[in-house]
Design a protein around this motif. Structure first.
Motif, PDB file in Angstrom:
ATOM      1  N   ASP A  24     -17.721 -52.048  -2.762  1.00  0.00           N
ATOM      2  CA  ASP A  24     -18.834 -52.653  -2.033  1.00  0.00           C
ATOM      3  C   ASP A  24     -20.170 -52.349  -2.730  1.00  0.00           C
ATOM      4  O   ASP A  24     -20.525 -51.176  -2.914  1.00  0.00           O
ATOM      5  N   PRO A  25     -20.929 -53.381  -3.117  1.00  0.00           N
ATOM      6  CA  PRO A  25     -22.189 -53.158  -3.829  1.00  0.00           C
ATOM      7  C   PRO A  25     -23.256 -52.503  -2.949  1.00  0.00           C
ATOM      8  O   PRO A  25     -24.270 -52.011  -3.459  1.00  0.00           O
ATOM      9  N   ARG A  26     -23.070 -52.493  -1.640  1.00  0.00           N
ATOM     10  CA  ARG A  26     -24.042 -51.860  -0.761  1.00  0.00           C
ATOM     11  C   ARG A  26     -23.966 -50.332  -0.832  1.00  0.00           C
ATOM     12  O   ARG A  26     -24.777 -49.632  -0.229  1.00  0.00           O
ATOM     13  N   CYS A  27     -22.972 -49.804  -1.525  1.00  0.00           N
ATOM     14  CA  CYS A  27     -22.824 -48.352  -1.680  1.00  0.00           C
ATOM     15  C   CYS A  27     -22.904 -48.028  -3.165  1.00  0.00           C
ATOM     16  O   CYS A  27     -21.887 -48.061  -3.869  1.00  0.00           O
ATOM     17  N   PRO A  28     -24.089 -47.708  -3.697  1.00  0.00           N
ATOM     18  CA  PRO A  28     -24.247 -47.461  -5.130  1.00  0.00           C
ATOM     19  C   PRO A  28     -23.695 -46.097  -5.540  1.00  0.00           C
ATOM     20  O   PRO A  28     -23.415 -45.232  -4.713  1.00  0.00           O
ATOM     21  N   ARG A  62     -18.141 -47.606   9.769  1.00  0.00           N
ATOM     22  CA  ARG A  62     -17.105 -46.811   9.122  1.00  0.00           C
ATOM     23  C   ARG A  62     -16.968 -47.235   7.670  1.00  0.00           C
ATOM     24  O   ARG A  62     -16.957 -48.426   7.346  1.00  0.00           O
ATOM     25  N   TRP A  63     -16.860 -46.230   6.791  1.00  0.00           N
ATOM     26  CA  TRP A  63     -16.662 -46.456   5.372  1.00  0.00           C
ATOM     27  C   TRP A  63     -15.417 -45.711   4.932  1.00  0.00           C
ATOM     28  O   TRP A  63     -15.028 -44.698   5.514  1.00  0.00           O
ATOM     29  N   SER A  64     -14.790 -46.229   3.871  1.00  0.00           N
ATOM     30  CA  SER A  64     -13.652 -45.532   3.283  1.00  0.00           C
ATOM     31  C   SER A  64     -13.717 -45.706   1.769  1.00  0.00           C
ATOM     32  O   SER A  64     -14.318 -46.661   1.253  1.00  0.00           O
ATOM     33  N   ALA A  65     -13.094 -44.761   1.093  1.00  0.00           N
ATOM     34  CA  ALA A  65     -13.060 -44.824  -0.366  1.00  0.00           C
ATOM     35  C   ALA A  65     -11.734 -44.255  -0.843  1.00  0.00           C
ATOM     36  O   ALA A  65     -11.262 -43.234  -0.315  1.00  0.00           O
ATOM     37  N   THR A  66     -11.132 -44.909  -1.805  1.00  0.00           N
ATOM     38  CA  THR A  66      -9.940 -44.390  -2.463  1.00  0.00           C
ATOM     39  C   THR A  66     -10.384 -43.652  -3.717  1.00  0.00           C
ATOM     40  O   THR A  66     -11.013 -44.231  -4.601  1.00  0.00           O
ATOM     41  N   ARG A  78      -6.595 -39.724  -3.174  1.00  0.00           N
ATOM     42  CA  ARG A  78      -7.057 -39.340  -1.850  1.00  0.00           C
ATOM     43  C   ARG A  78      -7.808 -40.506  -1.218  1.00  0.00           C
ATOM     44  O   ARG A  78      -8.410 -41.306  -1.930  1.00  0.00           O
ATOM     45  N   THR A  79      -7.783 -40.573   0.086  1.00  0.00           N
ATOM     46  CA  THR A  79      -8.572 -41.553   0.819  1.00  0.00           C
ATOM     47  C   THR A  79      -9.583 -40.814   1.674  1.00  0.00           C
ATOM     48  O   THR A  79      -9.219 -39.918   2.437  1.00  0.00           O
ATOM     49  N   LEU A  80     -10.851 -41.162   1.526  1.00  0.00           N
ATOM     50  CA  LEU A  80     -11.934 -40.546   2.278  1.00  0.00           C
ATOM     51  C   LEU A  80     -12.469 -41.542   3.300  1.00  0.00           C
ATOM     52  O   LEU A  80     -12.631 -42.722   2.991  1.00  0.00           O
ATOM     53  N   ARG A  81     -12.759 -41.060   4.490  1.00  0.00           N
ATOM     54  CA  ARG A  81     -13.310 -41.936   5.525  1.00  0.00           C
ATOM     55  C   ARG A  81     -14.518 -41.255   6.135  1.00  0.00           C
ATOM     56  O   ARG A  81     -14.501 -40.058   6.405  1.00  0.00           O
ATOM     57  N   GLY A  82     -15.596 -42.005   6.352  1.00  0.00           N
ATOM     58  CA  GLY A  82     -16.801 -41.433   6.920  1.00  0.00           C
ATOM     59  C   GLY A  82     -17.651 -42.471   7.612  1.00  0.00           C
ATOM     60  O   GLY A  82     -17.305 -43.646   7.682  1.00  0.00           O
ATOM     61  N   ARG A  83     -18.798 -42.004   8.108  1.00  0.00           N
ATOM     62  CA  ARG A  83     -19.674 -42.875   8.896  1.00  0.00           C
ATOM     63  C   ARG A  83     -20.716 -43.580   8.045  1.00  0.00           C
ATOM     64  O   ARG A  83     -21.413 -44.462   8.533  1.00  0.00           O
ATOM     65  N   SER A  84     -20.837 -43.183   6.776  1.00  0.00           N
ATOM     66  CA  SER A  84     -21.872 -43.794   5.941  1.00  0.00           C
ATOM     67  C   SER A  84     -21.479 -43.712   4.481  1.00  0.00           C
ATOM     68  O   SER A  84     -20.596 -42.935   4.096  1.00  0.00           O
ATOM     69  N   CYS A  85     -22.140 -44.501   3.666  1.00  0.00           N
ATOM     70  CA  CYS A  85     -21.940 -44.462   2.223  1.00  0.00           C
ATOM     71  C   CYS A  85     -22.286 -43.075   1.679  1.00  0.00           C
ATOM     72  O   CYS A  85     -21.621 -42.552   0.779  1.00  0.00           O
ATOM     73  N   ALA A  86     -23.359 -42.455   2.219  1.00  0.00           N
ATOM     74  CA  ALA A  86     -23.769 -41.141   1.738  1.00  0.00           C
ATOM     75  C   ALA A  86     -22.674 -40.099   1.973  1.00  0.00           C
ATOM     76  O   ALA A  86     -22.413 -39.253   1.124  1.00  0.00           O
ATOM     77  N   PRO A 117     -29.101 -37.712   0.671  1.00  0.00           N
ATOM     78  CA  PRO A 117     -29.900 -38.592   1.536  1.00  0.00           C
ATOM     79  C   PRO A 117     -29.169 -39.884   1.802  1.00  0.00           C
ATOM     80  O   PRO A 117     -28.329 -40.319   1.028  1.00  0.00           O
ATOM     81  N   GLU A 118     -29.484 -40.502   2.934  1.00  0.00           N
ATOM     82  CA  GLU A 118     -28.909 -41.785   3.281  1.00  0.00           C
ATOM     83  C   GLU A 118     -29.405 -42.855   2.316  1.00  0.00           C
ATOM     84  O   GLU A 118     -30.570 -42.852   1.895  1.00  0.00           O
ATOM     85  N   VAL A 119     -28.539 -43.797   1.993  1.00  0.00           N
ATOM     86  CA  VAL A 119     -28.902 -44.892   1.103  1.00  0.00           C
ATOM     87  C   VAL A 119     -28.944 -46.165   1.910  1.00  0.00           C
ATOM     88  O   VAL A 119     -27.923 -46.549   2.505  1.00  0.00           O
ATOM     89  N   PRO A 120     -30.083 -46.864   2.003  1.00  0.00           N
ATOM     90  CA  PRO A 120     -30.139 -48.118   2.763  1.00  0.00           C
ATOM     91  C   PRO A 120     -29.181 -49.127   2.158  1.00  0.00           C
ATOM     92  O   PRO A 120     -28.985 -49.182   0.949  1.00  0.00           O
ATOM     93  N   GLU A 121     -28.597 -49.953   3.025  1.00  0.00           N
ATOM     94  CA  GLU A 121     -27.631 -50.945   2.580  1.00  0.00           C
ATOM     95  C   GLU A 121     -28.232 -52.328   2.659  1.00  0.00           C
ATOM     96  O   GLU A 121     -29.084 -52.627   3.471  1.00  0.00           O
ATOM     97  N   ALA A 122     -27.726 -53.183   1.770  1.00  0.00           N
ATOM     98  CA  ALA A 122     -28.167 -54.582   1.790  1.00  0.00           C
ATOM     99  C   ALA A 122     -27.714 -55.214   3.087  1.00  0.00           C
ATOM    100  O   ALA A 122     -26.570 -55.086   3.469  1.00  0.00           O
ATOM    101  N   GLY A 123     -28.612 -55.930   3.728  1.00  0.00           N
ATOM    102  CA  GLY A 123     -28.250 -56.644   4.962  1.00  0.00           C
ATOM    103  C   GLY A 123     -28.373 -55.778   6.197  1.00  0.00           C
ATOM    104  O   GLY A 123     -27.998 -56.199   7.265  1.00  0.00           O
TER     105      GLY A 123
END
Length: 373
Positions: A24-28, A62-66, A78-86, A117-123
């Motif tokens: 997702d490009p909204r999470c740099p 909710r966000w997740s990352a492999t 591993r799979t990570l799950r969290g409330r934000s990109c940060a 720090p939190e990263v603002p997301e597009a949209g």
């Protein structure tokens, strides 16, 4: 803060960590790199690691990352799950840092982790906040747990266990799915905490027993008896309330063979038993007290009447019970009764007809019906 982070990034050996950030490009990627630089500040050693992070947004909050980590010795996913990109980036950075330098887990407070720090997301703006958790090797890491004040997580890669370590990293729930042969080159792991099995509460069972047999010595001759009992039983014990009736038999006098006393008895009692066991076979050893009456009626002569004496006796004896089913047992018992009171049946002109004996011997066979768990 910006110059410090930049200096840490520059100080990070580029050849040690090869990062491929996708999704997702909204999470740099820069949040991941900032956190990784903080975790590896003052690292005593480094291991070459290839990192692939595929980030996805699963819902509104909710966000997740492999996260795929590959070293010369092993490879894990591993799979990570969290409330934000940060949170995702920070957790991925911590896992990666532990693989690069296992000393991250034991580093003292000087290497304390500062939340990214939190990263603002597009949209739109991700409203989730909180400290990002660190995970020490996990297939699924839930980052939405309460984060304040917990320590870093060391993960037993063979179980679903999280253990608090020394450095102040937020807690995370960890699951691991490792490929065959994985383990070499992974960070030190904390042992899984033993789980004490919950022991079920054992409650006593109830029972009712009916029995029939013979009695001798206590009453004239050998005569039939019937008994009823009920109570509670445990694994190694039982308590009973008993009822007993001895059918009448006649004792004739030496003076007149046609005259005598017809004697019968009833009693109720209570007793306790220890119960050794061998599989379905039980060996109760019982003792108790019973009270009742001995009733004698004159027969075969003029003026015959009935006399009554109190019966108080200590009773003890062994038994054998075979329980082929949980609800049914076959019972055989032999008891000895010791009367504490004595009495004599007599009639005018005939003299003593019968004296209550000092001992009563009994044997009975019965069925016991059990209920309860």
């Amino acid at each position: 803060m910006g110059p410090v982070v930049l200096a840490l990034v520059v100080a990070l050996p580029a050849q040690d960590v090869d990062v491929r950030w996708r999704g997702d490009p909204r999470c740099p990627e820069h949040g991941f790199r900032d956190s990784l630089a903080r975790y590896l500040a003052g690292a005593a050693e480094s291991r070459s690691v290839e990192v692939t992070v595929d980030v996805r947004r699963d819902g509104d909050s909710r966000w997740s990352a492999t996260l795929v980590l590959a070293t010369a010795e092993a490879r894990s996913t591993r799979t990570l799950r969290g409330r934000s990109c940060a949170e995702i980036g920070d957790a991925a950075a911590f896992v990666t840092a532990v693989v690069v330098d296992p000393g991250v887990l034991a580093r003292p407070g000087g290497g304390a982790i500062v939340p990214a720090p939190e990263v603002p997301e597009a949209g739109g703006t991700d409203m989730s906040s909180g400290t990002s958790p660190g995970a020490g090797g996990a297939d699924a890491v839930d980052l939405s747990a309460e984060a304040a004040g917990a320590g870093p997580v060391g993960t037993d890669l063979s179980s679903e266990t999280s253990v608090t370590n020394a450095a102040p990293v937020p807690a995370a729930e960890v699951e691991t799915d490792m490929a065959a042969g994985t383990g070499a080159g992974e960070p030190p792991v904390a042992p899984a905490l033993p789980v004490e099995p919950v022991k079920p509460v054992k409650r006593p069972r109830g029972f009712v027993r009916v029995a029939g047999g013979l009695e001798a010595l206590g009453m004239p001759r050998v005569g039939p008896q019937v008994g009823l009992a009920g109570g509670l039983l445990g694994k190694r014990w039982r308590v009973e309330l008993t009822g007993f009736y001895r059918a009448p038999t006649i004792q004739y006098t030496d003076t007149d063979p046609r005259a005598g006393a017809r004697v019968r008895m009833w009693a109720v009692g209570a007793r306790g038993c220890g119960v050794p066991r061998a599989g379905p076979v039980e060996f109760p050893l019982c003792g108790g007290l019973e009270v009742g009456q001995v009733i004698g009626e004159g027969v075969g002569f003029v003026g015959a009447r009935a006399d009554r004496f109190a019966w108080v006796a200590a009773v003890f004896g062994p038994a054998i019970a075979w329980a082929p089913r949980p609800w049914l047992a076959l019972w055989f018992g032999a008891d000895v009764g010791l009367p504490l009171l004595r009495g004599t049946f007599s009639a005018a002109g005939l003299g003593p007809m019968y004296v209550i004996a000092p001992v009563s011997l009994r044997a009975a066979l019965g069925l016991e019906f059990r209920f309860g768990r």
